[in-house]
Design a protein around this motif. Structure first.
Motif: not given
Length: 63
Positions: A8-12
């Motif tokens: 999720v953090d990488a996508v954001a």
């Protein structure tokens, strides 16, 4: 779940390397239906299975 949060953090961040590194190195097929730009958004259900500290299977369902 740390691997799911890493995803999720990488996508954001728009971090492709971080996204790839969230998955187990033995590979994963991923089918994603992407909404066109300018959409009002959609609901999504993410189901992650992990092996060790990485995602081994990701089932992403968008509505």
């Amino acid at each position: 779940m740390a691997p799911a949060q890493a995803y999720v953090d990488a996508v954001a961040r728009g971090d492709l390397d971080g996204l790839v590194n969230a998955f187990h190195p033995d590979g994963q097929k991923l089918l994603v239906r992407w909404a066109p730009a300018g959409s009002d958004g959609w609901l999504a259900h993410y189901d992650f299975t992990r092996r060790g500290d990485r995602i081994s299977v990701a089932n992403l369902q968008y509505a």
